[in-house]
Design an enzyme around this catalytic site. Structure first.
Site, mmCIF file in Angstrom:
data_model
loop_
_atom_site.group_PDB
_atom_site.id
_atom_site.type_symbol
_atom_site.label_atom_id
_atom_site.label_comp_id
_atom_site.label_asym_id
_atom_site.label_seq_id
_atom_site.Cartn_x
_atom_site.Cartn_y
_atom_site.Cartn_z
ATOM 1 N N ILE A 73 18.529 37.023 41.412
ATOM 2 C CA ILE A 73 17.645 36.465 42.448
ATOM 3 C C ILE A 73 18.249 36.645 43.846
ATOM 4 O O ILE A 73 17.524 36.604 44.841
ATOM 5 C CB ILE A 73 17.375 34.969 42.143
ATOM 6 C CG1 ILE A 73 16.073 34.522 42.774
ATOM 7 C CG2 ILE A 73 18.535 34.082 42.547
ATOM 8 C CD1 ILE A 73 15.575 33.188 42.236
ATOM 9 N N GLN B 43 32.322 30.987 37.879
ATOM 10 C CA GLN B 43 31.058 31.056 37.132
ATOM 11 C C GLN B 43 30.190 29.861 37.513
ATOM 12 O O GLN B 43 30.624 28.716 37.429
ATOM 13 C CB GLN B 43 31.340 31.026 35.624
ATOM 14 C CG GLN B 43 30.071 31.091 34.779
ATOM 15 C CD GLN B 43 30.335 31.039 33.287
ATOM 16 O OE1 GLN B 43 31.504 30.976 32.855
ATOM 17 N NE2 GLN B 43 29.286 31.060 32.496
ATOM 18 N N HIS C 124 26.695 35.586 31.254
ATOM 19 C CA HIS C 124 25.952 36.685 31.870
ATOM 20 C C HIS C 124 26.938 37.725 32.361
ATOM 21 O O HIS C 124 28.006 37.394 32.872
ATOM 22 C CB HIS C 124 25.049 36.212 33.011
ATOM 23 C CG HIS C 124 25.726 35.290 33.979
ATOM 24 N ND1 HIS C 124 25.998 33.970 33.675
ATOM 25 C CD2 HIS C 124 26.186 35.483 35.234
ATOM 26 C CE1 HIS C 124 26.592 33.402 34.706
ATOM 27 N NE2 HIS C 124 26.735 34.308 35.665
HETATM 28 P P1 AMP Z 1 27.898 33.535 38.436
HETATM 29 O O1 AMP Z 1 28.634 33.110 39.675
HETATM 30 O O2 AMP Z 1 28.557 34.685 37.744
HETATM 31 O O3 AMP Z 1 27.625 32.364 37.505
HETATM 32 O O4 AMP Z 1 26.509 34.110 38.939
HETATM 33 C C1 AMP Z 1 25.279 33.490 38.752
HETATM 34 C C2 AMP Z 1 24.239 34.436 39.286
HETATM 35 O O5 AMP Z 1 22.966 33.982 38.852
HETATM 36 C C3 AMP Z 1 24.187 34.552 40.809
HETATM 37 O O6 AMP Z 1 24.379 35.903 41.183
HETATM 38 C C4 AMP Z 1 22.777 34.042 41.156
HETATM 39 O O7 AMP Z 1 22.206 34.719 42.240
HETATM 40 C C5 AMP Z 1 22.038 34.295 39.865
HETATM 41 N N1 AMP Z 1 20.876 33.463 39.625
HETATM 42 C C6 AMP Z 1 20.785 32.104 39.696
HETATM 43 N N2 AMP Z 1 19.552 31.695 39.387
HETATM 44 C C7 AMP Z 1 18.840 32.804 39.098
HETATM 45 C C8 AMP Z 1 17.489 33.043 38.689
HETATM 46 N N3 AMP Z 1 16.622 32.035 38.531
HETATM 47 N N4 AMP Z 1 17.100 34.312 38.476
HETATM 48 C C9 AMP Z 1 17.963 35.332 38.645
HETATM 49 N N5 AMP Z 1 19.242 35.178 39.013
HETATM 50 C C10 AMP Z 1 19.671 33.930 39.238
#
Ligand code: AMP
Length: 125
Positions: free
Chosen positions: A40, A104, A110
């Site tokens: 996102i 994270q 992910h």
């Molecule tokens: P992390 O810091 O590795 O946990 O990254 C989490 C990622 O999830 C970030 O890059 C956010 O931009 C992404 N994210 C959070 N909510 C959403 C969503 N609803 N759809 C797509 N990506 C998301």
């Protein structure tokens, strides 16, 4: 705020809700083991997240607890998404953040796939 990678799985985390179809995503790939969708808040011309369908908090949880079939299915899905996006020849970067130092933020495993530009050296110093 980084999550605790050893905490029990929270079925209400945002990616669990995406998997259940409760909130939308820009899907690029889905199979029995994994779902991939655009981040996102993209950090590169192409920024896709690949998540396993099983309830795994983090790489720590997944690598220790997942079945061989889930691990193989997920790893193959990550490769397939990159291949489908045409990233193999120019190259790409994979990232999985874990815990406090990894920062994270979403408590469902992910893998980030970044592509579409030169990323240079591994990490900022
Ligand atoms: P992390 O810091 O590795 O946990 O990254 C989490 C990622 O999830 C970030 O890059 C956010 O931009 C992404 N994210 C959070 N909510 C959403 C969503 N609803 N759809 C797509 N990506 C998301």
């Amino acid at each position: 705020m980084p999550i605790d990678p050893t905490a029990p799985y929270d079925p209400d985390n945002i990616f669990a809700r995406i998997l259940r179809g409760e909130i939308p995503c820009k899907k690029v790939y889905e199979d029995e083991y994994a779902l991939a969708f655009h981040d996102i808040n993209p950090q590169a011309p192409l920024h896709v997240l690949v998540i396993p369908k099983g309830p795994y908090v983090s790489w720590e949880d997944f690598s220790a607890q997942a079945s061989d079939a889930d691990i193989v299915g997920f790893v193959r899905a990550v490769g397939q998404v990159a291949r489908d996006a045409g990233l193999v020849e120019p190259g790409y970067r994979l990232l999985a953040n874990v815990g406090q130092h990894g920062h994270q933020e979403v408590a469902h495993l992910h893998v980030h796939i970044f592509g579409g530009r030169q990323f240079g050296a591994m990490l900022p110093r």
